[in-house]
Enzyme design. Structure first.
Site, mmCIF file in Angstrom:
data_model
loop_
_atom_site.group_PDB
_atom_site.id
_atom_site.type_symbol
_atom_site.label_atom_id
_atom_site.label_comp_id
_atom_site.label_asym_id
_atom_site.label_seq_id
_atom_site.Cartn_x
_atom_site.Cartn_y
_atom_site.Cartn_z
ATOM 1 N N PRO A 13 40.279 38.901 38.615
ATOM 2 C CA PRO A 13 41.546 38.873 37.879
ATOM 3 C C PRO A 13 41.332 39.340 36.442
ATOM 4 O O PRO A 13 40.481 38.806 35.727
ATOM 5 C CB PRO A 13 41.935 37.389 37.921
ATOM 6 N N CYS A 98 37.302 32.373 31.115
ATOM 7 C CA CYS A 98 37.984 33.236 30.153
ATOM 8 C C CYS A 98 37.500 32.959 28.726
ATOM 9 O O CYS A 98 37.585 31.816 28.255
ATOM 10 C CB CYS A 98 39.496 33.043 30.237
ATOM 11 N N GLY A 198 29.821 40.176 37.108
ATOM 12 C CA GLY A 198 29.312 40.552 35.789
ATOM 13 C C GLY A 198 28.721 41.941 35.769
ATOM 14 O O GLY A 198 27.564 42.141 36.124
ATOM 15 N N GLY A 220 35.405 43.574 38.496
ATOM 16 C CA GLY A 220 36.592 43.630 37.653
ATOM 17 C C GLY A 220 36.689 44.944 36.911
ATOM 18 O O GLY A 220 37.293 45.905 37.400
#
Length: 308
Positions: A13, A98, A198, A220
């Protein structure tokens, strides 16, 4: 259902990027599990219509997970209850990674890594309230130093069905060297699946799986501008320039359909990424930044990507 036996690849996300149109493209390219943009449980608990729209999923988008950020168990429970009435959602994920200051100052996101007791209480809240198949957590290794190994078993005991580990601390941002050894150590302690995250790309994906023993990968930023990374990681060849152009045009059409007149603005950041490394990219970006009419932007996209 998520097939952890076959090393699933998740789309991470990313706020403002992994919206419904982009997730549709990622799924078409072979993404196994998609996740909503990070949703504020507080905003949903108070009935924010903008937040409710962010929950929407595309037809065929499955398994689909909704991710919450929260430090308030009551509002989190209210938001989970709201989701209980929504079909097509396979699980609920708690964001504990986050690093954004606005989220951190509220005690949510990676701030929860400094309060393992509250973190576990929030997991328990989701687990006992939710009617979805999965309760999961996305974490970093710690705030300023790697501490997750110390309380990973507590997260499992609180009810997490799987966890996603971004192999950096909050202080490590997005550019420090990922600590895959820490992920391996945590994986060895747990019975539930562990997903590695990551800076994973085509070059290191296999070695990350081998070196950590992880049960899957989450990508991501590596997918922004090249969503075909999912198909490449599954052994398919990289699409041709013509195929990439058609995918970009499809993404643009989906964004305009979903956002209406705001579709052009929402696509600009994606078009910037799609054009990275292409001849004439700076001129193309300048043109689309100055143009607000969808038909004209469509022609600019066709013209630019036909020349690559």
């Amino acid at each position: 259902m998520i097939d952890f036996n076959n090393k699933p690849i998740f789309l991470a996300p990313l706020a403002g990027l992994t919206d419904l149109p982009f997730r549709q493209i990622a799924k078409k390219c072979g993404c196994d599990v998609s996740i909503s943009e990070m949703i504020s449980a507080n905003a949903l608990a108070f009935g924010s219509q903008k937040t409710i729209k962010m929950l929407e999923r595309a037809e065929g988008e499955s398994p689909y997970i909704v991710q919450f950020e929260s430090s308030d168990a009551k509002n989190l429970a209210k938001s989970v209850e709201f989701l209980n009435a929504c079909d097509g959602i396979e699980g609920i994920d708690l964001n504990c990674g986050c690093p954004v200051p606005k989220v951190f100052k509220q005690g949510a996101g990676s701030a929860l890594l400094g309060d393992p007791k509250l973190l576990c209480t929030l997991i328990e809240t989701i687990k006992k309230t939710s009617n979805k198949r999965y309760t999961s957590v996305k974490l970093r290794l710690g705030i300023n130093e790697s501490k997750l190994e110390d309380f990973a078993k507590d997260i499992e005991s609180a009810g997490a069905d799987y966890i996603v580990i971004h192999a950096r601390t909050r202080a490590g941002g997005f550019s420090s060297e990922p600590n895959w050894q820490a992920v391996k150590n945590i994986k060895a302690k747990l019975k539930i699946p562990v997903i590695a995250n990551g800076s994973i790309d085509e070059l290191n994906a296999t070695s990350v799986l081998e070196n950590t023993g992880a049960d899957g990968l989450m990508i991501g930023r590596g997918a922004i501008g090249k969503p075909w990374i999912f198909s490449v990681l599954k052994g398919r060849s990289e699409p041709s320039a013509a195929q990439k152009k058609e995918l970009i045009l499809e993404h643009f059409a989906l964004a305009c359909e979903f956002y209406g007149k705001h579709g052009v603005a929402m696509m600009r950041k994606h078009l910037h990424e799609y054009s990275k490394g292409c001849a004439g990219a700076p001129v193309f970006r300048t043109k689309i930044n100055a143009e607000g009419e969808a038909k004209k932007v469509l022609e600019l996209i066709k013209e630019f990507f036909s020349s690559q």
